[in-house]
Design a protein around this motif. Structure first.
Motif, PDB file in Angstrom:
ATOM      1  N   LYS A 104      40.064  33.357  82.789  1.00 27.71           N
ATOM      2  CA  LYS A 104      39.106  33.027  83.845  1.00 27.71           C
ATOM      3  C   LYS A 104      39.668  31.870  84.667  1.00 27.71           C
ATOM      4  O   LYS A 104      40.168  30.888  84.115  1.00 27.71           O
ATOM      5  CB  LYS A 104      37.745  32.641  83.259  1.00 27.71           C
ATOM      6  CG  LYS A 104      37.104  33.759  82.464  1.00 27.71           C
ATOM      7  CD  LYS A 104      36.838  34.977  83.332  1.00 27.71           C
ATOM      8  CE  LYS A 104      36.165  36.076  82.554  1.00 27.71           C
ATOM      9  NZ  LYS A 104      36.034  37.298  83.329  1.00 27.71           N
ATOM     10  N   SER A 105      39.580  32.021  85.981  1.00 31.83           N
ATOM     11  CA  SER A 105      40.159  31.013  86.873  1.00 31.83           C
ATOM     12  C   SER A 105      39.446  29.675  86.741  1.00 31.83           C
ATOM     13  O   SER A 105      38.267  29.609  86.413  1.00 31.83           O
ATOM     14  CB  SER A 105      40.100  31.496  88.320  1.00 31.83           C
ATOM     15  OG  SER A 105      38.758  31.605  88.743  1.00 31.83           O
ATOM     16  N   LYS A 106      40.200  28.629  87.003  1.00 34.95           N
ATOM     17  CA  LYS A 106      39.669  27.263  86.942  1.00 34.95           C
ATOM     18  C   LYS A 106      39.692  26.670  88.342  1.00 34.95           C
ATOM     19  O   LYS A 106      40.510  27.043  89.183  1.00 34.95           O
ATOM     20  CB  LYS A 106      40.503  26.420  85.992  1.00 34.95           C
ATOM     21  CG  LYS A 106      40.447  26.932  84.563  1.00 34.95           C
ATOM     22  CD  LYS A 106      41.162  26.021  83.633  1.00 34.95           C
ATOM     23  CE  LYS A 106      41.115  26.455  82.180  1.00 34.95           C
ATOM     24  NZ  LYS A 106      40.466  27.644  81.825  1.00 34.95           N
ATOM     25  N   ASP A 107      38.793  25.737  88.564  1.00 35.92           N
ATOM     26  CA  ASP A 107      38.744  25.041  89.839  1.00 35.92           C
ATOM     27  C   ASP A 107      38.407  23.581  89.570  1.00 35.92           C
ATOM     28  O   ASP A 107      37.843  23.246  88.533  1.00 35.92           O
ATOM     29  CB  ASP A 107      37.686  25.680  90.748  1.00 35.92           C
ATOM     30  CG  ASP A 107      37.816  25.208  92.191  1.00 35.92           C
ATOM     31  OD1 ASP A 107      38.855  24.607  92.539  1.00 35.92           O
ATOM     32  OD2 ASP A 107      36.882  25.445  92.968  1.00 35.92           O
TER      33      ASP A 107
ATOM     34  N   THR B  54      35.452  26.204  84.926  1.00 32.27           N
ATOM     35  CA  THR B  54      35.934  27.568  84.764  1.00 32.27           C
ATOM     36  C   THR B  54      34.933  28.528  85.377  1.00 32.27           C
ATOM     37  O   THR B  54      33.730  28.414  85.147  1.00 32.27           O
ATOM     38  CB  THR B  54      36.112  27.880  83.271  1.00 32.27           C
ATOM     39  OG1 THR B  54      37.006  26.928  82.708  1.00 32.27           O
ATOM     40  CG2 THR B  54      36.675  29.276  83.077  1.00 32.27           C
ATOM     41  N   ASN B  55      35.440  29.471  86.158  1.00 34.17           N
ATOM     42  CA  ASN B  55      34.584  30.473  86.795  1.00 34.17           C
ATOM     43  C   ASN B  55      34.455  31.666  85.854  1.00 34.17           C
ATOM     44  O   ASN B  55      35.285  32.554  85.832  1.00 34.17           O
ATOM     45  CB  ASN B  55      35.197  30.891  88.124  1.00 34.17           C
ATOM     46  CG  ASN B  55      34.322  31.856  88.879  1.00 34.17           C
ATOM     47  OD1 ASN B  55      33.216  32.159  88.453  1.00 34.17           O
ATOM     48  ND2 ASN B  55      34.822  32.341  89.993  1.00 34.17           N
ATOM     49  N   ASP B  56      33.386  31.669  85.068  1.00 35.17           N
ATOM     50  CA  ASP B  56      33.179  32.725  84.073  1.00 35.17           C
ATOM     51  C   ASP B  56      32.366  33.899  84.612  1.00 35.17           C
ATOM     52  O   ASP B  56      32.181  34.891  83.920  1.00 35.17           O
ATOM     53  CB  ASP B  56      32.424  32.163  82.858  1.00 35.17           C
ATOM     54  CG  ASP B  56      33.285  31.201  82.067  1.00 35.17           C
ATOM     55  OD1 ASP B  56      34.504  31.419  81.996  1.00 35.17           O
ATOM     56  OD2 ASP B  56      32.713  30.237  81.521  1.00 35.17           O
ATOM     57  N   ASN B  57      31.868  33.802  85.833  1.00 37.36           N
ATOM     58  CA  ASN B  57      30.897  34.784  86.324  1.00 37.36           C
ATOM     59  C   ASN B  57      31.506  36.021  86.967  1.00 37.36           C
ATOM     60  O   ASN B  57      30.779  36.965  87.236  1.00 37.36           O
ATOM     61  CB  ASN B  57      29.960  34.106  87.329  1.00 37.36           C
ATOM     62  CG  ASN B  57      29.208  32.963  86.699  1.00 37.36           C
ATOM     63  OD1 ASN B  57      28.934  32.975  85.512  1.00 37.36           O
ATOM     64  ND2 ASN B  57      28.905  31.957  87.487  1.00 37.36           N
ATOM     65  N   THR B  58      32.801  36.019  87.245  1.00 41.45           N
ATOM     66  CA  THR B  58      33.381  37.148  87.970  1.00 41.45           C
ATOM     67  C   THR B  58      34.501  37.793  87.161  1.00 41.45           C
ATOM     68  O   THR B  58      35.064  37.198  86.249  1.00 41.45           O
ATOM     69  CB  THR B  58      33.953  36.697  89.322  1.00 41.45           C
ATOM     70  OG1 THR B  58      34.972  35.720  89.087  1.00 41.45           O
ATOM     71  CG2 THR B  58      32.885  36.118  90.213  1.00 41.45           C
TER      72      THR B  58
ATOM     73  N   ASN C  46      46.234  28.900  87.288  1.00 43.11           N
ATOM     74  CA  ASN C  46      45.629  30.195  87.624  1.00 43.11           C
ATOM     75  C   ASN C  46      46.695  31.213  88.014  1.00 43.11           C
ATOM     76  O   ASN C  46      46.654  32.362  87.561  1.00 43.11           O
ATOM     77  CB  ASN C  46      44.632  30.037  88.770  1.00 43.11           C
ATOM     78  CG  ASN C  46      43.392  29.299  88.357  1.00 43.11           C
ATOM     79  OD1 ASN C  46      43.092  29.187  87.167  1.00 43.11           O
ATOM     80  ND2 ASN C  46      42.673  28.778  89.320  1.00 43.11           N
TER      81      ASN C  46
ATOM     82  N   ASN D 146      40.052  37.093  86.388  1.00 40.69           N
ATOM     83  CA  ASN D 146      39.402  36.948  87.693  1.00 40.69           C
ATOM     84  C   ASN D 146      40.230  36.123  88.672  1.00 40.69           C
ATOM     85  O   ASN D 146      39.677  35.503  89.571  1.00 40.69           O
ATOM     86  CB  ASN D 146      38.001  36.369  87.541  1.00 40.69           C
ATOM     87  CG  ASN D 146      38.002  34.945  87.048  1.00 40.69           C
ATOM     88  OD1 ASN D 146      39.036  34.410  86.677  1.00 40.69           O
ATOM     89  ND2 ASN D 146      36.842  34.334  87.031  1.00 40.69           N
TER      90      ASN D 146
END
Length: 131
Positions: A38-41, A80-84, A28, A92
């Motif tokens: 898009k950031s990953k967690d 993957t955080n696709d919402n922001t 990230n 993001n």
């Protein structure tokens, strides 16, 4: 019966989780200027809850059937955080959040290493006859 009742295995899995989380955070931060990245967690609790709720036991009809629990199970998932969207380029990644997560993960990793060192130190003391 295992030597440490599975403690070393659980600590090893926790170290794997911590390493995967560190890789995701590093990725990230490395892509902070990449457009539309898009950031990953790495999540652990969702996988654990799903596994505990499913408690799926396969039916085996032969003694040589391999049980499902011997597969390479990872107790975490990379999501993957696709919402922001944080930046104007569609990215993001928030560097402050990533640095805080990295510090938290480093503390967690160090505590796991200390715990494993304690376990092996106890074993070494026993092997030396208590000295």
């Amino acid at each position: 019966m295992g030597l440490f009742s599975g403690t070393i295995q659980k600590l090893e899995q926790s170290l794997d989780y911590s390493s995967a989380k560190n890789r995701a955070i590093s990725t990230n931060i490395g892509n902070i200027d990449t457009p539309n990245y898009k950031s990953k967690d790495v999540v652990f609790k969702n996988v654990l809850n799903n596994t505990l709720e499913s408690s799926f036991k396969p039916k085996t009809t032969h003694s040589k059937h391999i049980p499902f629990n011997q597969t390479t199970f990872k107790p975490y998932q990379v999501v993957t955080n696709d919402n922001t969207t944080y930046n104007n380029n569609g990215n993001n990644v928030d560097v402050d959040v990533e640095m805080a997560e990295m510090a938290k993960n480093q503390i967690y990793y160090n505590s796991l290493v200390d715990r494993i060192n304690g376990k092996f130190g106890s074993l070494q003391t026993v092997l030396r006859g208590g000295n």
